[in-house]
Design an enzyme around this catalytic site. Structure first.
Site, short mmCIF file in Angstrom:
data_model
loop_
_atom_site.label_atom_id
_atom_site.label_comp_id
_atom_site.label_asym_id
_atom_site.label_seq_id
_atom_site.Cartn_x
_atom_site.Cartn_y
_atom_site.Cartn_z
N HIS A 177 0.51 -1.57 -0.04
CA HIS A 177 0.11 0.63 -0.20
C HIS A 177 0.74 1.32 -0.09
O HIS A 177 0.23 2.58 -0.21
CB HIS A 177 -0.98 0.04 1.14
CG HIS A 177 -0.52 -0.04 2.76
ND1 HIS A 177 -0.35 -0.78 3.76
CD2 HIS A 177 -0.22 1.01 3.23
CE1 HIS A 177 0.33 -0.27 4.84
NE2 HIS A 177 0.81 0.83 4.16
N ASP A 209 0.04 -7.78 1.68
CA ASP A 209 1.06 -6.71 1.27
C ASP A 209 2.09 -6.74 1.71
O ASP A 209 2.61 -5.08 2.48
CB ASP A 209 0.08 -5.93 2.81
CG ASP A 209 0.24 -3.86 2.60
OD1 ASP A 209 0.39 -3.48 1.36
OD2 ASP A 209 0.28 -3.91 3.36
N SER A 287 4.37 2.36 8.43
CA SER A 287 4.57 1.00 7.52
C SER A 287 5.64 1.08 6.16
O SER A 287 5.71 1.73 5.90
CB SER A 287 2.61 1.68 6.42
OG SER A 287 2.42 2.30 7.33
#
Length: 439
Positions: A177, A209, A287
């Site tokens: 992402h 992911d 992230s």
């Protein structure tokens, strides 16, 4: 906001100017100016026409000054102190000054001020002080050279995330992402020393992911991937990344839970993660960054944070962060580097969304384009049928469909799992060999 320091401006001597050109602040031409007498000069009260006396009693211009009538003219003798008196007077003055200062310090009221504050000074260390390798500072020093930040521009805007070096020849691991949509934009990878290089996506998967980015560089410092299966609740961990764009941020905490089923994203882009839960502060921008253990080994990839119920957007860390286990990341990264794509294992069933009883139920009917039990799939070959209830996987009870999905995806294609299945009132254990998900 910082104010610029005031500058010292030096001005040159001003030239003679008339009244109309007088500089601002100068006295008006008609105003009297203060007179300052130099030592030995004429007294300020002397008129401009008064002659000044020379050292011999005559005028300074050479003319004689007449003596007062009837009084003889006498030359005044100049008296001087002998050297025998000068030395004692000097010593007495020094002693008086010292005594006066001492009495003043003791007698006069203390206003709290000192000519020397006299604050203690920490002694300089004899040598550089190293930190223990398993301390937070020691762990950070070892891992920070391998951590990167990513600035990503897409058609929808710009964003940032974190990552870390997998191989010394330019392979970087991050979240899908973080780089999603960068095909039509750009990726800039910033390293710990400030170097910035353009990056390209080698491969990515929304199912886990994860994504691998390549930069044209060699001699990079890769991070060591640890064994996430050895992690236990309570282990100390350190999260490193660029939350809110703040590069090189280090936070610490513990592993607060394991095997936490996390569904990140929505719709067809949802990732099912059998996550490591941590209370180390993780915020937007973390992230893709590493979660490392006390040995400085990466045991997770920071990927998601919990948000308060009822909020549409995250509010930052509330002590509930989630990371993809490193063993899963290793398998997926190898697939992405070698083939550009990654797959995940399945048992070949669709689950009933409205079921609320014990365990999870296989769909009662086939859906549009989706079979309740895939023909010749793992479940079909193991004897599982529509409407059966799956109660446990490898001895762990299953209470929600997400738990079953993330547990299966944490395995490898070809692995065998044991399912506790109930058909009607009959319960049994069946062995199911996992297959790769169809394209």
């Amino acid at each position: 906001m910082f104010a610029a320091p005031s500058s010292y401006r030096r001005t040159a001597d001003a030239p003679d100017v008339g009244p109309a050109e007088a500089p601002r602040g100068a006295a008006p031409a008609h105003a009297p100016t203060a007179a300052f007498a130099r030592p030995g000069g004429p007294h300020p009260t002397a008129g401009p026409d008064a002659p000044s006396a020379g050292p011999d009693g005559g005028a300074a211009d050479g003319t004689s000054v007449a003596a007062a009538p009837g009084r003889p003219t006498r030359r005044r003798r100049r008296r001087t102190l002998s050297a025998a008196w000068v030395a004692p007077l000097v010593a007495l003055s020094v002693a008086a000054g010292f005594l006066g200062g001492l009495l003043g310090d003791r007698v006069l009221p203390d206003d709290g001020r000192r000519s020397d504050a006299g604050l203690p000074v920490a002694p300089a260390p004899a040598a550089h002080v190293d930190r223990a390798p398993d301390s937070v500072a020691g762990i950070a020093a070892g891992v920070l050279p391998s951590v990167v930040s990513l600035e990503v521009t897409t058609a929808d805007g710009a964003g940032s995330g974190s990552g870390f070096v997998l191989r010394q020849d330019g392979y970087v691991l991050t979240n899908n992402h973080v780089v999603e949509g960068a095909d039509g934009g750009s990726i800039v990878v910033q390293f710990a020393d400030g170097t910035e290089l353009p990056g390209t996506v080698v491969g990515a998967t929304g199912d886990y992911d994860l994504a691998v980015v390549k930069v044209e560089a060699t001699g990079l410092t890769p991070a060591a991937l640890g064994d996430s299966d050895t992690v236990v609740v309570g282990d100390p961990v350190v999260a490193i990344g660029a939350p809110l764009g703040l590069v090189g941020t280090v936070t610490s905490g513990i592993v607060s839970a394991l095997n936490r089923p996390v569904v990140a994203g929505d719709g067809g882009d949802a990732a099912f993660i059998n996550a490591i839960q941590t209370d180390a502060a993780i915020n937007p921008g973390n992230s893709g960054g590493p979660l490392v253990n006390a040995q400085g080994e990466v045991v997770g990839i920071n990927s998601a944070i919990a948000q308060l119920p009822g909020r549409l957007t995250g509010v930052g860390s509330i002590g509930l962060g989630f990371a993809i286990p490193s063993n899963q990341a290793r398998r997926t990264a190898e697939q992405l580097i070698e083939t550009g794509t990654a797959t995940y294992p399945v048992i070949g069933v669709a689950l009933e969304p409205g079921y609320s009883g014990e365990g999870v139920q296989v769909a009662v009917q086939d859906g549009p384009g989706t079979a309740a039990v895939t023909r010749n799939g793992p479940a079909d070959l193991a004897g599982i049928r529509r409407g059966d209830v799956i109660l446990a996987i490898d001895g762990r009870p299953v209470t929600a469909s997400e738990e079953l999905i993330v547990t299966i995806r944490a395995r490898e294609v070809g692995d065998t799992v044991v399912l506790r299945v109930r058909t009607g009132d009959d319960e049994r254990d069946v062995r199911v060999r996992l297959q790769a998900a169809p394209d």
